[in-house]
Design a protein around this motif. Structure first.
Motif, mmCIF file in Angstrom:
data_model
loop_
_atom_site.group_PDB
_atom_site.id
_atom_site.type_symbol
_atom_site.label_atom_id
_atom_site.label_comp_id
_atom_site.label_asym_id
_atom_site.label_seq_id
_atom_site.Cartn_x
_atom_site.Cartn_y
_atom_site.Cartn_z
ATOM 1 N N ALA A 193 -30.268 24.692 -11.043
ATOM 2 C CA ALA A 193 -29.677 26.034 -11.075
ATOM 3 C C ALA A 193 -28.223 25.957 -10.622
ATOM 4 O O ALA A 193 -27.882 25.234 -9.688
ATOM 5 C CB ALA A 193 -30.464 26.979 -10.171
ATOM 6 N N THR A 194 -27.359 26.706 -11.269
ATOM 7 C CA THR A 194 -25.929 26.613 -11.018
ATOM 8 C C THR A 194 -25.549 27.010 -9.597
ATOM 9 O O THR A 194 -24.855 26.282 -8.900
ATOM 10 C CB THR A 194 -25.161 27.501 -12.016
ATOM 11 O OG1 THR A 194 -25.534 27.123 -13.329
ATOM 12 C CG2 THR A 194 -23.675 27.334 -11.840
ATOM 13 N N LYS A 195 -26.017 28.165 -9.148
ATOM 14 C CA LYS A 195 -25.609 28.661 -7.833
ATOM 15 C C LYS A 195 -26.456 28.080 -6.703
ATOM 16 O O LYS A 195 -25.928 27.607 -5.695
ATOM 17 C CB LYS A 195 -25.686 30.180 -7.801
ATOM 18 C CG LYS A 195 -25.254 30.773 -6.476
ATOM 19 C CD LYS A 195 -25.268 32.291 -6.510
ATOM 20 C CE LYS A 195 -24.824 32.869 -5.177
ATOM 21 N NZ LYS A 195 -24.839 34.322 -5.205
ATOM 22 N N PHE A 196 -27.767 28.119 -6.847
ATOM 23 C CA PHE A 196 -28.644 27.754 -5.745
ATOM 24 C C PHE A 196 -29.107 26.305 -5.773
ATOM 25 O O PHE A 196 -29.608 25.804 -4.777
ATOM 26 C CB PHE A 196 -29.871 28.681 -5.713
ATOM 27 C CG PHE A 196 -29.538 30.063 -5.236
ATOM 28 C CD1 PHE A 196 -29.449 30.325 -3.882
ATOM 29 C CD2 PHE A 196 -29.310 31.086 -6.129
ATOM 30 C CE1 PHE A 196 -29.138 31.581 -3.425
ATOM 31 C CE2 PHE A 196 -28.998 32.351 -5.674
ATOM 32 C CZ PHE A 196 -28.904 32.614 -4.317
ATOM 33 N N GLY A 197 -28.957 25.618 -6.896
ATOM 34 C CA GLY A 197 -29.411 24.237 -7.000
ATOM 35 C C GLY A 197 -28.843 23.314 -5.936
ATOM 36 O O GLY A 197 -29.585 22.616 -5.244
ATOM 37 N N PRO A 198 -27.499 23.288 -5.769
ATOM 38 C CA PRO A 198 -26.937 22.428 -4.724
ATOM 39 C C PRO A 198 -27.388 22.829 -3.315
ATOM 40 O O PRO A 198 -27.604 21.973 -2.457
ATOM 41 C CB PRO A 198 -25.427 22.604 -4.882
ATOM 42 C CG PRO A 198 -25.247 23.042 -6.290
ATOM 43 C CD PRO A 198 -26.464 23.849 -6.619
ATOM 44 N N ARG A 199 -27.549 24.114 -3.080
ATOM 45 C CA ARG A 199 -28.001 24.577 -1.764
ATOM 46 C C ARG A 199 -29.439 24.124 -1.504
ATOM 47 O O ARG A 199 -29.768 23.696 -0.400
ATOM 48 C CB ARG A 199 -27.936 26.099 -1.681
ATOM 49 C CG ARG A 199 -26.536 26.644 -1.756
ATOM 50 C CD ARG A 199 -26.571 28.149 -1.738
ATOM 51 N NE ARG A 199 -25.237 28.690 -1.949
ATOM 52 C CZ ARG A 199 -24.962 29.967 -1.922
ATOM 53 N NH1 ARG A 199 -25.914 30.849 -1.708
ATOM 54 N NH2 ARG A 199 -23.726 30.390 -2.117
ATOM 55 N N ILE A 200 -30.283 24.236 -2.512
ATOM 56 C CA ILE A 200 -31.674 23.809 -2.366
ATOM 57 C C ILE A 200 -31.728 22.301 -2.139
ATOM 58 O O ILE A 200 -32.467 21.814 -1.279
ATOM 59 C CB ILE A 200 -32.502 24.215 -3.604
ATOM 60 C CG1 ILE A 200 -32.602 25.745 -3.698
ATOM 61 C CG2 ILE A 200 -33.887 23.593 -3.575
ATOM 62 C CD1 ILE A 200 -33.176 26.239 -5.007
ATOM 63 N N ARG A 201 -30.925 21.553 -2.895
ATOM 64 C CA ARG A 201 -30.905 20.102 -2.758
ATOM 65 C C ARG A 201 -30.484 19.688 -1.349
ATOM 66 O O ARG A 201 -31.070 18.789 -0.757
ATOM 67 C CB ARG A 201 -29.952 19.489 -3.786
ATOM 68 C CG ARG A 201 -30.038 17.988 -3.870
ATOM 69 C CD ARG A 201 -29.175 17.406 -4.982
ATOM 70 N NE ARG A 201 -29.623 17.869 -6.291
ATOM 71 C CZ ARG A 201 -28.928 18.723 -7.066
ATOM 72 N NH1 ARG A 201 -27.765 19.186 -6.682
ATOM 73 N NH2 ARG A 201 -29.396 19.093 -8.234
ATOM 74 N N ARG A 202 -29.469 20.353 -0.793
ATOM 75 C CA ARG A 202 -29.031 20.040 0.573
ATOM 76 C C ARG A 202 -30.147 20.299 1.574
ATOM 77 O O ARG A 202 -30.378 19.517 2.485
ATOM 78 C CB ARG A 202 -27.809 20.876 0.948
ATOM 79 C CG ARG A 202 -26.503 20.280 0.487
ATOM 80 C CD ARG A 202 -25.325 20.943 1.157
ATOM 81 N NE ARG A 202 -25.261 22.386 0.971
ATOM 82 C CZ ARG A 202 -24.628 22.999 -0.020
ATOM 83 N NH1 ARG A 202 -24.000 22.284 -0.936
ATOM 84 N NH2 ARG A 202 -24.607 24.312 -0.105
#
Length: 88
Positions: free
Chosen positions: A63-72
């Motif tokens: 996901a564009t917005k939440f993908g990196p946040r979830i991955r972190r």
């Protein structure tokens, strides 16, 4: 290429939990800050991973917005627990 997902009761329960947390995150996103939504979606991706649904985990991580946040959040070490049982 087989796209079959595990059908044992535990896997189905984890996938059901994942969908529940995913929907709760969507509803929470209407009125709550992104931190709450990210937490719920991170928990959903963990539930999907435990249920063997790797495709859904990858979909959430892309996901564009939440993908990196979830991955972190997924890459964070688990919080340490002191002791095994809470005593009163």
């Amino acid at each position: 290429m087989s796209t079959a997902r595990p059908a044992d009761p535990a896997a189905l329960a984890f996938r059901g939990l994942g969908w529940t947390l995913l929907m709760l995150g969507g509803l929470a996103g209407i009125a709550m800050p992104a931190v709450v939504t990210t937490g719920l979606w991170t928990a959903a991706s963990r539930a999907f991973a435990r249920g063997g649904d790797d495709a859904m985990v990858q979909r959430l991580l892309s996901a564009t917005k939440f993908g990196p946040r979830i991955r972190r959040r997924l890459n964070r070490p688990a919080p340490r627990r002191i002791g095994g049982v809470c005593e009163a």
